[in-house]
Write a protein that holds these residues in place. Structure first.
Motif, PDB file in Angstrom:
ATOM      1  N   HIS A  98      -7.369 -41.252  -3.067  1.00 41.82           N
ATOM      2  CA  HIS A  98      -7.825 -40.543  -1.865  1.00 41.82           C
ATOM      3  C   HIS A  98      -9.276 -40.085  -2.021  1.00 41.82           C
ATOM      4  O   HIS A  98     -10.071 -40.189  -1.079  1.00 41.82           O
ATOM      5  CB  HIS A  98      -6.920 -39.344  -1.578  1.00 41.82           C
ATOM      6  CG  HIS A  98      -5.631 -39.712  -0.918  1.00 41.82           C
ATOM      7  ND1 HIS A  98      -5.542 -40.062   0.408  1.00 41.82           N
ATOM      8  CD2 HIS A  98      -4.368 -39.793  -1.410  1.00 41.82           C
ATOM      9  CE1 HIS A  98      -4.278 -40.340   0.710  1.00 41.82           C
ATOM     10  NE2 HIS A  98      -3.547 -40.191  -0.375  1.00 41.82           N
ATOM     11  N   LYS A 120     -12.685 -43.020   7.385  1.00 41.10           N
ATOM     12  CA  LYS A 120     -11.847 -41.959   7.959  1.00 41.10           C
ATOM     13  C   LYS A 120     -12.798 -40.904   8.510  1.00 41.10           C
ATOM     14  O   LYS A 120     -13.110 -39.921   7.846  1.00 41.10           O
ATOM     15  CB  LYS A 120     -10.880 -41.410   6.915  1.00 41.10           C
ATOM     16  CG  LYS A 120      -9.711 -42.369   6.690  1.00 41.10           C
ATOM     17  CD  LYS A 120      -8.626 -41.787   5.850  1.00 41.10           C
ATOM     18  CE  LYS A 120      -7.863 -40.696   6.528  1.00 41.10           C
ATOM     19  NZ  LYS A 120      -6.834 -41.193   7.451  1.00 41.10           N
ATOM     20  N   ASN A 145       0.273 -47.255   8.946  1.00 47.51           N
ATOM     21  CA  ASN A 145       0.252 -48.726   8.839  1.00 47.51           C
ATOM     22  C   ASN A 145       1.615 -49.279   9.239  1.00 47.51           C
ATOM     23  O   ASN A 145       2.609 -48.556   9.237  1.00 47.51           O
ATOM     24  CB  ASN A 145      -0.091 -49.148   7.406  1.00 47.51           C
ATOM     25  CG  ASN A 145      -1.536 -48.886   7.056  1.00 47.51           C
ATOM     26  OD1 ASN A 145      -1.846 -48.087   6.174  1.00 47.51           O
ATOM     27  ND2 ASN A 145      -2.440 -49.554   7.754  1.00 47.51           N
ATOM     28  N   GLY A 171      -4.359 -48.314   3.971  1.00 47.41           N
ATOM     29  CA  GLY A 171      -3.648 -47.066   3.679  1.00 47.41           C
ATOM     30  C   GLY A 171      -3.250 -46.990   2.212  1.00 47.41           C
ATOM     31  O   GLY A 171      -2.914 -48.001   1.601  1.00 47.41           O
ATOM     32  N   ILE A 172      -3.269 -45.794   1.708  1.00 50.96           N
ATOM     33  CA  ILE A 172      -2.904 -45.587   0.300  1.00 50.96           C
ATOM     34  C   ILE A 172      -1.380 -45.678   0.148  1.00 50.96           C
ATOM     35  O   ILE A 172      -0.879 -46.223  -0.841  1.00 50.96           O
ATOM     36  CB  ILE A 172      -3.530 -44.268  -0.196  1.00 50.96           C
ATOM     37  CG1 ILE A 172      -5.044 -44.521  -0.346  1.00 50.96           C
ATOM     38  CG2 ILE A 172      -2.904 -43.792  -1.508  1.00 50.96           C
ATOM     39  CD1 ILE A 172      -5.910 -43.314  -0.462  1.00 50.96           C
ATOM     40  N   GLY A 181       2.542 -43.966   5.875  1.00 55.28           N
ATOM     41  CA  GLY A 181       1.375 -43.082   5.929  1.00 55.28           C
ATOM     42  C   GLY A 181       1.615 -41.881   5.043  1.00 55.28           C
ATOM     43  O   GLY A 181       2.768 -41.585   4.696  1.00 55.28           O
TER      44      GLY A 181
END
Ligand code: PMP
Length: 292
Positions: free
Chosen positions: A49, A151, A189, A210-211, A247
């Motif tokens: 992040h 973002k 996602n 997305g992580i 998410g």
């Protein structure tokens, strides 16, 4: 105890956590952010992040006045100050105070804000029953406009889509890209399962990397499920065996209907539930540990 918010090196009471009306974060949405989670005193994918936050900032030429190591410490200290073991963490970097013009050079120093709070989840029954979603008219930003990988504090592209979903009585929406292919949802996602294989759109479709998406792909590969980053059409989504969203806030949530078309047998799929379970397990095991 009232919640404490980190602003530019200080922890201040929630009611006193304020920024200037001349901050370009407010005037223009000029800034970047991350949403992170901690589970049982473990911050999940904190490095990923923070790396993404600095990448977003780099692209918009915003200098974060702190190193990544200092940022990591600031996040942990804010969690500790609020005695939060399970939390949603919002890190914001605003361009800072300037004048009423766009020129970012007028803003001498970026502001760093870290908010940690209890997480508000979708109701538990939705994870068991699955979501019903729709496709909306607002298309995902082009990479050549504001790249979805940034973002940014200007989330109007997604908010427009969210409003369209809400107006039609739904909580989440599929956003297509300008070519009409599936990009992602407003804050999540999208993945589908077809013939026991996993599919999700690639970044080039206007999809945020997305992580949670990456973590779920890793879980799937570990479970020997073949995974593909492929262009997806609505037709393919309608005819998927299973569908789910990922998410940081939503985690892994099954989808059972899209645009009134039943997905599979209309119930959360077996592979989806397996991935959801394994994802929940890793979030309780992996992460940056802290003590409250
Ligand atoms: N897409 C969008 C547009 C998002 O805002 C988010 C949430 N950050 C996601 C996907 C999911 O990304 P992540 O798993 O990194 O939270």
């Amino acid at each position: 105890m009232s919640l404490k918010v980190y602003i530019d090196g200080k922890l201040v009471e929630k009611d006193k956590a304020k920024i200037s009306v001349f901050d370009h974060g407010l005037l223009y949405g000029d800034g970047v952010f991350e949403g992170i989670r901690s589970y049982k005193s473990l911050v999940f994918k904190l490095k990923e992040h923070i790396d993404r936050l600095y990448e977003s900032a780099h692209t918009i030429m915003l200098d974060i006045p702190m190193s990544k190591a200092q940022m990591t410490k600031a996040v942990i200290n804010t969690l500790k100050a609020n005695k939060l073991k399970d939390a949603y963490i919002r890190v914001l970097i605003t361009r800072g105070v300037g004048d009423l013009g766009l020129d970012p050079r007028k803003c001498k120093k970026a502001s760093i804000i870290i908010i940690t709070d209890n997480i508000v989840l979708y109701p538990k029954e939705l994870y068991q029953k699955g979501l019903e979603i729709i496709t909306v008219p607002t298309v995902r930003n082009l990479s050549s406009a504001v790249d979805p990988q940034i973002k940014s504090l200007n989330y109007l592209n997604n908010i427009m889509a969210k409003i369209e979903a809400i107006n039609s009585g739904y909580q989440e929406a599929i956003m297509l890209n300008s070519m009409g292919f599936v990009a992602e949802c407003t804050g999540d996602n999208i993945f589908m399962i077809k013939n026991k294989q996993l599919y999700t759109p690639p970044q080039s479709m206007g999809t945020l990397r997305g992580i949670t998406r990456d973590a779920v792909i890793a879980v799937a590969k570990g479970a020997k499920i073949q995974t593909h980053e492929n262009i997806l059409t609505r037709h393919e989504i309608f005819n998927a065996d299973e569908l789910f969203l990922t998410g940081t806030a939503a985690e892994v949530i099954p989808v059972v209907k899209v645009d009134s078309r039943k997905i599979g047998n209309g119930k959360p799929g077996k592979i989806t539930l397996q991935l959801l379970k394994e994802f929940n397990e890793i979030t309780r095991k992996e992460g940056v540990k802290y003590k409250v």
